[in-house]
Write a protein that holds these residues in place. Structure first.
Motif, PDB file in Angstrom:
ATOM      1  N   GLU A  15      42.728  34.598  40.310  1.00 52.74           N
ATOM      2  CA  GLU A  15      42.003  35.037  39.070  1.00 52.74           C
ATOM      3  C   GLU A  15      42.175  36.502  38.792  1.00 52.74           C
ATOM      4  O   GLU A  15      41.607  36.949  37.852  1.00 52.74           O
ATOM      5  CB  GLU A  15      40.586  34.817  39.054  1.00 52.74           C
ATOM      6  N   SER A  16      42.572  37.448  39.696  1.00 53.86           N
ATOM      7  CA  SER A  16      42.633  38.707  39.478  1.00 53.86           C
ATOM      8  C   SER A  16      43.522  39.022  38.275  1.00 53.86           C
ATOM      9  O   SER A  16      44.699  38.429  38.132  1.00 53.86           O
ATOM     10  CB  SER A  16      43.509  39.403  40.954  1.00 53.86           C
ATOM     11  N   CYS A  17      43.194  40.022  37.482  1.00 58.52           N
ATOM     12  CA  CYS A  17      43.730  40.443  36.245  1.00 58.52           C
ATOM     13  C   CYS A  17      45.131  41.082  36.697  1.00 58.52           C
ATOM     14  O   CYS A  17      45.983  41.218  35.797  1.00 58.52           O
ATOM     15  CB  CYS A  17      42.866  41.024  35.404  1.00 58.52           C
ATOM     16  N   GLY A  18      45.133  41.545  37.943  1.00 58.60           N
ATOM     17  CA  GLY A  18      46.384  42.513  38.084  1.00 58.60           C
ATOM     18  C   GLY A  18      46.302  43.998  37.699  1.00 58.60           C
ATOM     19  O   GLY A  18      47.342  44.807  37.957  1.00 58.60           O
ATOM     20  N   LYS A  19      45.376  44.361  37.206  1.00 58.78           N
ATOM     21  CA  LYS A  19      45.049  45.876  36.725  1.00 58.78           C
ATOM     22  C   LYS A  19      45.113  46.728  37.890  1.00 58.78           C
ATOM     23  O   LYS A  19      45.793  48.026  37.556  1.00 58.78           O
ATOM     24  CB  LYS A  19      44.057  46.116  35.763  1.00 58.78           C
ATOM     25  N   CYS A  20      44.414  46.385  38.867  1.00 61.57           N
ATOM     26  CA  CYS A  20      44.371  47.340  40.018  1.00 61.57           C
ATOM     27  C   CYS A  20      45.160  46.835  41.241  1.00 61.57           C
ATOM     28  O   CYS A  20      45.194  45.825  41.826  1.00 61.57           O
ATOM     29  CB  CYS A  20      42.752  47.375  40.496  1.00 61.57           C
ATOM     30  N   THR A  21      45.806  47.800  41.825  1.00 67.39           N
ATOM     31  CA  THR A  21      46.938  47.474  42.903  1.00 67.39           C
ATOM     32  C   THR A  21      46.190  47.095  44.145  1.00 67.39           C
ATOM     33  O   THR A  21      46.614  46.042  44.741  1.00 67.39           O
ATOM     34  CB  THR A  21      47.490  48.897  43.272  1.00 67.39           C
ATOM     35  N   PRO A  22      45.068  47.615  44.475  1.00 67.28           N
ATOM     36  CA  PRO A  22      44.446  47.238  45.622  1.00 67.28           C
ATOM     37  C   PRO A  22      44.023  45.553  45.569  1.00 67.28           C
ATOM     38  O   PRO A  22      44.044  44.713  46.396  1.00 67.28           O
ATOM     39  CB  PRO A  22      43.185  48.042  45.780  1.00 67.28           C
ATOM     40  N   CYS A  23      43.614  45.159  44.451  1.00 68.32           N
ATOM     41  CA  CYS A  23      43.187  43.970  44.315  1.00 68.32           C
ATOM     42  C   CYS A  23      44.276  43.053  43.923  1.00 68.32           C
ATOM     43  O   CYS A  23      44.505  41.962  44.875  1.00 68.32           O
ATOM     44  CB  CYS A  23      42.029  43.697  43.018  1.00 68.32           C
ATOM     45  N   ARG A  24      45.210  43.338  43.215  1.00 69.64           N
ATOM     46  CA  ARG A  24      46.372  42.485  43.134  1.00 69.64           C
ATOM     47  C   ARG A  24      47.346  42.340  44.117  1.00 69.64           C
ATOM     48  O   ARG A  24      47.610  41.029  44.478  1.00 69.64           O
ATOM     49  CB  ARG A  24      47.242  43.312  41.733  1.00 69.64           C
ATOM     50  N   GLU A  25      47.513  43.466  45.107  1.00 65.03           N
ATOM     51  CA  GLU A  25      48.424  43.272  46.178  1.00 65.03           C
ATOM     52  C   GLU A  25      47.539  42.891  47.386  1.00 65.03           C
ATOM     53  O   GLU A  25      48.190  42.072  48.196  1.00 65.03           O
ATOM     54  CB  GLU A  25      48.991  44.412  46.266  1.00 65.03           C
ATOM     55  N   GLY A  26      46.302  43.417  47.588  1.00 60.38           N
ATOM     56  CA  GLY A  26      45.666  43.079  48.649  1.00 60.38           C
ATOM     57  C   GLY A  26      45.213  41.569  49.005  1.00 60.38           C
ATOM     58  O   GLY A  26      45.259  41.175  49.953  1.00 60.38           O
ATOM     59  N   SER A  27      44.898  40.770  47.749  1.00 65.72           N
ATOM     60  CA  SER A  27      44.367  39.548  47.620  1.00 65.72           C
ATOM     61  C   SER A  27      45.364  38.657  48.118  1.00 65.72           C
ATOM     62  O   SER A  27      45.453  37.641  48.865  1.00 65.72           O
ATOM     63  CB  SER A  27      43.851  39.448  46.470  1.00 65.72           C
ATOM     64  N   TRP A  28      46.831  39.074  47.876  1.00 65.86           N
ATOM     65  CA  TRP A  28      48.154  38.310  47.980  1.00 65.86           C
ATOM     66  C   TRP A  28      48.230  38.423  49.661  1.00 65.86           C
ATOM     67  O   TRP A  28      48.453  37.274  50.253  1.00 65.86           O
ATOM     68  CB  TRP A  28      49.159  38.821  47.248  1.00 65.86           C
ATOM     69  N   TRP A  29      48.038  39.402  50.087  1.00 68.39           N
ATOM     70  CA  TRP A  29      48.292  39.704  51.589  1.00 68.39           C
ATOM     71  C   TRP A  29      47.188  38.951  52.368  1.00 68.39           C
ATOM     72  O   TRP A  29      47.368  38.489  53.351  1.00 68.39           O
ATOM     73  CB  TRP A  29      48.451  41.159  52.086  1.00 68.39           C
ATOM     74  N   LEU A  30      46.118  39.115  51.796  1.00 67.74           N
ATOM     75  CA  LEU A  30      44.923  38.476  52.692  1.00 67.74           C
ATOM     76  C   LEU A  30      45.239  36.730  52.668  1.00 67.74           C
ATOM     77  O   LEU A  30      44.974  36.214  53.673  1.00 67.74           O
ATOM     78  CB  LEU A  30      43.605  38.665  51.831  1.00 67.74           C
ATOM     79  N   VAL A  31      45.630  36.216  51.877  1.00 67.43           N
ATOM     80  CA  VAL A  31      46.085  34.851  51.619  1.00 67.43           C
ATOM     81  C   VAL A  31      47.280  34.449  52.575  1.00 67.43           C
ATOM     82  O   VAL A  31      47.116  33.465  53.281  1.00 67.43           O
ATOM     83  CB  VAL A  31      46.448  34.495  50.242  1.00 67.43           C
ATOM     84  N   GLN A  32      48.316  35.377  52.739  1.00 66.70           N
ATOM     85  CA  GLN A  32      49.367  35.142  53.640  1.00 66.70           C
ATOM     86  C   GLN A  32      48.828  35.100  55.052  1.00 66.70           C
ATOM     87  O   GLN A  32      49.158  34.320  55.842  1.00 66.70           O
ATOM     88  CB  GLN A  32      50.292  36.458  53.338  1.00 66.70           C
TER      89      GLN A  32
END
Length: 450
Positions: free
Chosen positions: A341-358
């Motif tokens: 659901e991240s809109c992708g506007k902010c790098t920490p949220c967009r990239e960080g949430s992906w790495w957390l999932v991994q």
């Protein structure tokens, strides 16, 4: 124990065809509107201030104070926007309210718009709940036909247009500035503030944005008075509110009670946890609030007590998980939601949430690596507080609190899959039928990840 309940908003949810205008009027509906229209707008604002109503959408900001921020010398029109984009995992209070008694909200909208001198009001509803959208649209049509909305409301000379807007399905649009962008026809993404919506909101004009429950509470305040409303709740968190109780409880549902009731009391009202199991952890306000444990059962469910415990009251979505639940799996599922659901506007949220999932997927599968937990906490530290909106904060709140209270489960992810430690079929809320057999104990779910 039932004396703990204070049904006001939910008092007529079970009545016959409670959503119809005639039935709502026979129960005293729109009497509050007639009373409010005989008052000056500033008097209505003062009444809500004196009552101590705080926003029921999560932040708990005083509603009357928010209304008073609207500048009176701005040449642009003032707008009222109702945030009905209920999407927080575990939250289910606004949708049943709008479905059962939509006129409670419509009347609140008209009174609130009058108080802030708005001529246009928008109700932004989550587009997936089509049945709620239609129920609300019908209620607005009935209000127009009865003279409660439209031109010259009840012969007072006050004009108000009420628009029900269906969103396109995005959790981020529950964030108030992203909601405004969506209403304007753009992609829903949070705005940089200042300017704040009260000064430059919808169409760059003064805008008040409130949650459904906040606005729906206004008619009862006008009818009952500030003293009646503030007699419920605690010193700083006043009034009644809707608590959503779900998960491994015997009787989940909505419980309308004074602010400050405890989870222990609500669990007693709900029949307790399911037979043979104990509470393991719970969320006080949906998945974006830090989780709590049984040691917090007797904390008052109000804004101050939850903040003191290191969490938030949020939307009062009390998700209760018993001892069969894997904290690692639950945390992973929540973070997957926020990644999606991240809109992708902010790098920490967009990239960080992906790495957390991994990393969480590794730990769930028992393939964790040394330093993974520290890496997760470092990621969370670089995500939270570094984005335009609170989605990033919510995404990391469940992770950091889970590790704080259940670090040993994450450490076990270095060598043992979560589905072996706590077989998932044991934590299912619904019994599986013959056509959909549960996984056998210790069986790895299809796909290998879960």
């Amino acid at each position: 124990m039932t004396d703990l309940l204070t049904p006001v908003l939910s008092a007529r949810w079970g009545d016959e065809r409670a959503w119809k205008l005639g039935n709502y009027e026979r129960a005293g509906g729109y009497a509050a509107l007639r009373t409010a229209l005989q008052m000056e707008p500033d008097e209505v604002v003062a009444l809500v201030k004196d009552a101590g109503l705080r926003g029921r959408g999560g932040a708990g900001f005083p509603t009357g104070m928010k209304w008073s921020f609207v500048p009176k010398d701005n040449p642009n029109p003032t707008y009222l926007v109702v945030n009905a984009d209920e999407s927080e995992p575990g939250t289910c209070k606004d949708m049943p309210l709008m479905m059962a008694t939509p006129h409670t909200l419509v009347e609140g909208v008209i009174i609130s718009a009058y108080a802030i001198r708005a001529r246009y009001a928008f109700i932004y509803v989550r587009g997936e709940v089509l049945h709620v959208v239609r129920r609300l649209q019908q209620a607005v049509r009935e209000a127009y036909s009865a003279g409660y909305a439209g031109a010259n409301v009840l012969g007072t000379g006050y004009d108000l247009e009420v628009v029900v807007h269906a969103g396109a399905g995005a959790y981020i649009c529950g964030e108030e500035t992203a909601l405004l962008d969506s209403l304007e026809g753009r992609r829903g993404q949070p705005r940089l503030r200042p300017p704040f919506p009260a000064v430059a909101g919808l169409y760059a004009s003064p805008t008040v944005i409130n949650n459904v429950e906040s606005i729906a509470s206004v008619p009862s305040i006008v009818t009952g008075g500030a003293e009646w409303f503030s007699s419920m709740g605690t010193e700083k968190s006043k009034g009644m509110t809707l608590y959503s109780l779900s998960g491994h409880v015997k009787n989940p549902g909505q419980f309308e009670a004074p602010m400050g009731i405890t989870l222990r009391q609500l669990l007693e009202l709900a029949g307790g946890m399911r037979e043979g199991h104990q509470l393991k952890f719970w969320t006080p306000g949906g998945s974006s609030t830090p989780i709590l444990t049984p040691e917090h059962l007797d904390l008052p469910l109000d804004y101050e007590s939850m903040a003191g415990a290191g969490s938030m009251l949020g939307t009062k979505a009390l998700q209760c998980f018993d001892d069969t639940t894997s904290v690692v799996r639950s945390t992973l599922r929540w973070v997957e939601f926020y990644k999606h659901e991240s809109c992708g506007k902010c790098t920490p949220c967009r990239e960080g949430s992906w790495w957390l999932v991994q990393i969480l997927m590794r730990l769930e599968a028992g393939r964790g690596e040394p330093g993974d937990i520290e890496k997760i906490l470092d990621l969370c530290d670089n995500i939270g507080g570094r984005s335009f909106c609170a989605l990033a904060d919510g995404a990391v709140a469940c992770v950091t609190s889970a590790i704080k209270h259940f670090r040993e489960e994450f450490e076990q992810g270095m060598h043992t899959p979560a589905w072996e430690l706590l077989p998932y079929e044991r934590s299912t809320v619904f019994a599986t039928g013959p056509d959909s057999p549960a996984l056998g104990a210790g069986t790895e779910p299809a796909g290998g990840a879960r």
